[in-house]
Design an enzyme around this catalytic site. Structure first.
Site, PDB file in Angstrom:
ATOM      1  N   GLU A   7       4.436  -2.295  12.266  1.00  0.00           N
ATOM      2  CA  GLU A   7       5.807  -2.482  11.778  1.00  0.00           C
ATOM      3  C   GLU A   7       6.771  -1.427  12.305  1.00  0.00           C
ATOM      4  O   GLU A   7       7.980  -1.611  12.259  1.00  0.00           O
ATOM      5  CB  GLU A   7       5.816  -2.452  10.237  1.00  0.00           C
ATOM      6  N   ASP A 103       2.945  -3.549   7.586  1.00  0.00           N
ATOM      7  CA  ASP A 103       2.859  -2.837   6.317  1.00  0.00           C
ATOM      8  C   ASP A 103       2.050  -3.689   5.341  1.00  0.00           C
ATOM      9  O   ASP A 103       2.285  -4.898   5.218  1.00  0.00           O
ATOM     10  CB  ASP A 103       4.276  -2.627   5.777  1.00  0.00           C
ATOM     11  N   TYR A 305      -0.303   4.551   0.556  1.00  0.00           N
ATOM     12  CA  TYR A 305       0.756   3.534   0.597  1.00  0.00           C
ATOM     13  C   TYR A 305       1.595   3.575  -0.687  1.00  0.00           C
ATOM     14  O   TYR A 305       1.053   3.524  -1.797  1.00  0.00           O
ATOM     15  CB  TYR A 305       0.129   2.156   0.775  1.00  0.00           C
TER      16      TYR A 305
END
Length: 704
Positions: A7, A103, A305
């Site tokens: 990404e 992502d 994350y």
């Protein structure tokens, strides 16, 4: 060749390094049988109305509602995007297999799927799904690539969300702008932003409508402890004075003295919303900035994350916890006790049933360097200490409840003491938040009382005023969005409400920022207020579906069901089309009125200030700053030590010709200094304004 699409360029670089694709090309890396390329976030978007039919560029009401069938996507108009997309398109055509390295979340899945759809990808596809960008995590992820089909429902939910936002945003915004905007500005209406604004407007109206009432409470002092009468607040001063006279005629008697030991549960690990709430409370960071800082920490491989909505870890992570704790050198004094014994595998921390796409935000085994910004260090510290604290023992406390009576009037008081700090030990050196009690404050130890003991007491009257609801801050607004407007303090109940919250953790910050940009809300210190435009917009919207947090929460729940494969995305779309069609018909038939637009910072702030909480000072609870043994008393002309004969401390109400308020005297007794004051008329050196100070002899001086 296998094609990996990340990404961001930085993520592509990390992946390429691990895979051995170390030969840089124009728009990608090559090597070891791999091509590694990237997007810059969103490359594609849903088409605009005029992309379907040119006449739909007009905002005329006769063209509403606009319902494309089917919906189409297009490339964002940007030279850099167009150039990089051509690279991706060629690589997709020439590769043998695509590995989606976007992502690892709903938005990331949607971004990559739209790009591959636009590039007409028909190649076999796999999914890299990782929770951190460390070399170990990337290697482990490539060793366990998932079939792309496993994430089809995630894509369908993301696509349904985008279509839903388009249907409502495009149609409702055009509808309300043309009907009520008076050709002055765009009235932006959205699936999440409008109910969020409605919550702010509702709270603001409650504050403005609030009428503060005076009340009186009966208290008494027995053995230097203040007891409060266990009766309803008295509405008049006369009743309070009658009660006071009654209390003076009777002795104080202890009815019961009870000590109960209890435990204070450990805080939970952070999800994104909880981290944004904590950062706003402690540091005043906006939700958007907190997301920016934690995203940078993730990309620098220091944390996992961030765009998550769970406070739990996967059970498989338990074995990795000691290694992470071992690497946290900056926190060795806290990690050492944990590493001296096995890490507990508590269900309040490790629970696969509570983890979907990702686990809670925790540090990785890569400690931060000195190059982090101050803000990034503060956010990392929040994550690190919370991670450590969850593995500590619970905090042990004792709660003391004492009941007494004077005549027929029941009195109560309570105390709380920390017996073993447990997880609180991690935070002992932290500066407390505004209004937050410190551990020392909480250790209000009461003397031992015996049931049946009696003695003299000093009754008094406490006068107070009722307080209005508090304005929203970003922290409390985020919590309200998470629970669809319901006030829920219990963490376990709040966890259950997340499926019905409005917005997603990754989008809530952006929603709040959108409201600022639209001039619908303004910030005053930490508090958020709706502008007059925001208030009027909510007032003209009659449709509850548009502005109800609960109903919007139901839509969010359906989107999550789509994600789990339990609800049909086409059904969700059909429901929104029906709603938009009915909304259009209703609003077009309503009476037209124009909203007035004023660039106010806070509506009616000057005309009608928010009522402030007024708390009467109970001097009998204030310690004497001089002897530090006795409490203070309020006399007719001064505030003084209750042991005045032995101590001699007092501050007169009249100082150098100026009458002081009790708050100003309290500043002197607690801080040894007042704020800057004016109006002194009798100072020997003719000083008329300055700061009052307590000198080393605890006498009042005036310094200009």
């Amino acid at each position: 060749m296998k094609l990996c699409i990340a990404e961001k360029p930085s993520v592509a670089r990390d992946i390429a390094k691990v895979l051995g694709a170390d030969m840089p090309k124009q728009g990608y890396f090559e090597g070891n049988g791999y091509w590694v390329t990237w997007t810059f976030g969103h490359f594609c978007t849903l088409k605009e109305p005029d992309d379907y039919k040119p006449y739909l560029k007009s905002w005329d009401l006769i063209f509403l509602p606009i319902i494309p069938d089917p919906f189409g996507i297009k490339l964002i108009s940007n030279p850099g995007v167009e150039r990089q997309f051509k690279t991706i398109e060629k690589l997709v055509a020439d590769c043998a297999e695509v590995i989606n390295c976007g992502d690892a979340g709903q938005e990331g899945e949607l971004i990559q799927r739209w790009v591959l759809q636009k590039a007409k990808c028909t190649k076999p596809m796999k999914r890299l799904w990782i929770s951190s960008l460390t070399e170990e995590a990337i290697k482990e992820g490539f060793a366990n690539l998932k079939p792309a089909e496993d994430y089809q429902n995630l894509y369908l939910a993301g696509n349904a969300r985008a279509i839903g936002d388009w249907l409502l945003g495009i149609n409702a915004t055009r509808l309300f702008t043309k009907k009520f905007g008076g050709n002055k500005t765009v009235l932006s209406v959205g699936r999440v932003q409008t109910p969020t604004l409605a919550m702010l407007v509702q709270r603001q109206k409650e504050i403005e409508a609030f009428t503060s009432d005076e009340y009186w409470e009966l208290k008494t002092k027995y053995r230097n402890i203040i007891f409060t009468a266990a009766i309803e607040r008295l509405k008049t001063k006369e009743k309070a004075e009658k009660g006071l006279e009654y209390l003076k005629k009777n002795e104080f008697e202890i009815l019961s003295f009870e000590i109960k030991e209890g435990k204070e549960k450990n805080p939970r690990l952070f999800d994104l919303t909880a981290l944004q709430v904590e950062a706003n409370r402690k540091f005043g960071f906006s939700a958007e900035n907190t997301l920016k800082y934690i995203q940078k920490l993730y990309e620098k491989k220091h944390t996992t994350y961030p765009r998550v909505d769970t406070t739990y870890l996967s059970e498989s992570l338990h074995a990795k916890i000691p290694g992470i704790l071992q690497s946290m050198h900056f926190y060795q004094e806290f990690t050492a006790p944990l590493l001296s014994q096995p890490i507990p595998k508590s269900k309040t921390v490790f629970d696969d049933a509570k983890v979907t796409d990702h686990h809670a935000i925790i540090p990785t085994e890569i400690p931060p360097s000195s190059t982090l910004s101050r803000e990034e260090k503060l956010i990392y510290d929040l994550v690190a200490k919370r991670f450590i604290a969850v593995f500590y023992p619970e905090c042990k406390i004792s709660n003391t409840l004492v009941e007494g009576q004077v005549g027929t009037v029941l009195f109560k008081t309570s105390g709380r003491q920390i017996l073993e700090p447990g997880w609180r030990a991690v935070y002992l050196k932290d500066k407390p938040e505004d209004g937050e009690k410190t551990a020392k404050d909480e250790e209000q130890t009461l003397p031992n009382f015996k049931a049946g003991e009696k003695g003299p007491h000093k009754p008094l009257i406490h006068r107070g005023k009722t307080s209005p609801p508090k304005p929203y801050t970003e922290a409390t607004l985020l919590r309200a969005m998470e629970t669809a407007g319901k006030q829920i303090d219990d963490e376990e109940l709040r966890e259950l409400m997340k499926n019905n919250g409005i917005g997603r953790p990754s989008t809530r910050a952006n929603i709040i920022e959108t409201l600022f940009k639209r001039n619908y809300i303004e910030r005053k210190k930490k508090n958020l207020f709706a502008t007059s435009t925001g208030v009027q917009l909510i007032d003209i919207i009659q449709n509850d579906l548009l502005k109800s947090p609960e109903l919007t929460g139901e839509w969010e729940f359906k989107l999550r069901k789509i994600e789990r494969g339990e609800y049909d995305a086409s059904q969700f779309k059909a429901e929104l089309i029906a709603m938009v069609t009915e909304l259009t018909r209703t609003v077009i038939n309503e009476k037209t009125q124009a909203i007035s637009f004023h660039p106010e910072m806070v509506p009616q702030e000057k005309k009608q200030p928010t009522p402030r909480k007024i708390t009467a000072i109970i001097w009998e609870e204030e310690g004497c700053p001089k002897c530090k043994e006795s409490k203070l008393l309020r006399g007719k002309t001064a505030i003084g030590c209750s042991n005045f004969k032995g101590c001699g401390f007092k501050i007169p109400f009249m100082v150098f010709g100026k009458k002081l308020t009790e708050k100003q005297i309290q500043d002197l007794t607690t801080k040894s200094k007042s704020s800057k004051l004016k109006g002194f008329t009798e100072h020997p050196e003719s000083i008329t304004e300055g700061f009052l100070l307590l000198n080393s002899d605890y006498l009042v001086e005036l310094k200009d």
